[in-house]
Design an enzyme around this catalytic site. Structure first.
Site, PDB file in Angstrom:
ATOM      1  CB  CYS B  78      -0.928   0.013   1.206  1.00 28.25           C
ATOM      2  SG  CYS B  78      -1.974  -1.444   1.305  1.00 28.25           S
ATOM      3  CG  HIS B 313      -6.383   1.387  -0.404  1.00 20.50           C
ATOM      4  ND1 HIS B 313      -5.197   2.015  -0.723  1.00 20.50           N
ATOM      5  CD2 HIS B 313      -6.045   0.322   0.375  1.00 20.50           C
ATOM      6  CE1 HIS B 313      -4.191   1.350  -0.173  1.00 20.50           C
ATOM      7  NE2 HIS B 313      -4.672   0.327   0.486  1.00 20.50           N
TER       8      HIS B 313
END
Lengths: 121, 370
Positions: B78, B313
């Protein structure tokens, strides 16, 4: 599910003398770190490691129940981080929900390769 | 040499099945070049992506005429986008390159991330929500957070996104509605988990010039072993240690931060992170969210964009989307979600998924208004 051809990376659980399972891991001869894996060196300090077995009992550090689809799995299924007595923290399947702090015991390895625990008593 | 942000840009965020990665990337890069002014060329490009196929960086760049210069693709889960940003900044700071593009791109396809079968815990079926769920369950057990405080993070960030036209989701929810949404991994419900997103975000950096947002510091660390010896839940210590390094290099502290974009892939993530960053004291992160301290209009707004929970995301793009938000905030260009008078902004991204590590990587950047 994508066919996986790499060696199974999960910890190996063998049958112990008293019926529970034991994780075949390593202990660092330099810093005494313990791991549930047959890795070639210590993940904490890089030092040399020797084979060690941990379990069969431990304490649930935390737990959850997975309720979403995961390839090759049928939800819901319980999972927990279990701190083995004098051993490492291992991720284990619990079946259903288990409370934090519960005493659990490793179940000797089954055909599916999952680490599994059952609540003691 | 102080590094300046010449321009930032993003695509829209969300499920965009008809939109090619080339178009997502162009939307971000085109906006960044327009904001920067000057030639539409750079000396090097760092691209962050997690699931992009081999060659994806050059494939999207050549479609917009960016060829020939060095292109480096980085993956840090991430934190891939913020890793690209950190490396771009360091390349400028060290004088290696003059003007550098950092680009984050991701198409997440049609579903949630599937556990990585070459990883022990991935092979065991540990979906990422379950990893965060166990952090949440532990803090609930320790009394460090309450279920209502967890839900309050979702309420706050979805409300913030009402003012962000690029956000994937937005809405006015109640704590009860968040708690009543479908259970994903106990105790985390659907509205406490980030969505699956497609998107891109970009920043052009160079030697600082007057009028620019500047980089006071950027720090990157990877996690040490996280295990039975660890005093904190997963991911806490790597964020804390990265933040300590970033604040020391920046010469400011958490109390100086006016606005922050942090890694809230799950509600518990924002709470653990605000505590690990020092924005909230131990046990105070949940209270800060529930009391509005971290809401727009509060003392120290966190995730004014809506965060990962609501803006979306797209993994490789996320860090640069966070950066774009902070740059807009520090330039006074954030519209209805503007934090008045923001001078110091913080970006934090944490990527994980490798068993026995306290995170694959964490990046913390401290930025200053012009």
């Amino acid at each position: 599910m994508t066919r996986v051809t790499t060696p199974d990376p999960r910890p190996r659980v063998v049958a112990g003398a008293e019926g529970g399972g034991l994780v075949e891991g390593r202990r660092c001869t330099a810093c005494a770190e313990v791991v549930a894996f047959a890795w070639p060196a210590c993940p904490a300090c890089g030092g040399p490691v020797e084979p060690a077995r941990f379990g069969p009992e431990g304490t649930v550090w935390s737990a959850t129940v997975v309720r979403v689809p995961v390839p090759g799995r049928t939800p819901p299924y319980g999972m927990a981080y279990v701190d083995l007595d004098d051993g490492p923290r291992v991720l284990a399947h619990t079946g259903g929900p288990v409370p934090i702090g519960a005493r659990v015991r490793l179940v000797p390895g089954g055909d599916d390769g999952d680490v599994r625990v059952e609540v003691v008593g | 040499m102080r590094v300046g942000i010449e321009g930032v840009g993003t695509s829209h965020f969300g499920r965009q099945p008809g939109v090619d990665l080339v178009d997502l990337a162009f939307a971000a890069v085109d906006e960044a070049f327009r904001a920067a002014g000057g030639p539409r060329s750079v000396d090097a490009v760092w691209v962050g992506t997690v699931f992009g196929p081999a060659g994806v960086a050059q494939r999207v760049l050549r479609a917009m005429g960016l060829t020939g210069m060095p292109v480096l693709t980085v993956e840090n889960a991430c934190a891939s986008g913020t890793t690209a940003f950190a490396e771009a900044c360091e390349a400028v700071r060290s004088g290696r390159y003059g003007r550098v593009l950092a680009l984050g791109i991701e198409r997440m396809g049609d579903g949630a991330i599937t556990p990585e079968p070459t990883d022990p815990e991935g092979r065991s079926g540990l979906a990422l929500p379950a990893l965060y769920a166990m952090a949440a369950a532990r803090w609930l057990h320790e009394g460090r957070v309450t279920p209502e405080q967890l839900a309050a993070v979702s309420v706050k960030n979805h409300a913030h996104a009402l003012h962000n036209p690029r956000a994937q989701y937005a809405g006015r929810y109640t704590v009860e509605e968040v708690q009543a949404s479908r259970m994903i991994a106990d105790p985390l419900t659907l509205l406490q988990c980030c969505p699956t997103s497609d998107g891109a975000a970009a920043a052009i950096v160079g030697p600082a010039a007057p009028g620019q947002v500047t980089v006071r510091s950027v720090a990157l660390r990877s996690g040490a072993p996280w295990n039975h010896r660890s005093p904190h839940v997963w991911g806490h210590d790597v964020v804390r240690d990265t933040a300590v390094a970033a604040f020391a290099a920046a010469g400011v502290g958490p109390e100086d931060v006016d606005v922050a974009e942090v890694h809230d892939a799950f509600t518990i993530g924002e709470i653990v992170t605000t505590e690990a960053l020092g924005l909230a004291g131990p046990g105070e992160g949940g209270k800060a969210a529930a009391a509005g301290r971290t809401a727009l209009g509060g003392e120290q707004p966190v995730n004014p964009s809506g965060g990962l929970l609501s803006r979306g995301h797209p993994l490789g793009a996320t860090g640069l989307a966070q950066l774009a938000e902070i740059v807009w905030q520090l330039r006074g260009e954030a519209g209805a979600r503007q934090v008045d008078g923001a001078r110091i902004g913080l970006v934090e991204t944490m990527g994980g998924g490798v068993s026995v590590l306290d995170g694959n990587a964490c990046v913390v950047a401290v930025l200053e208004a012009p």
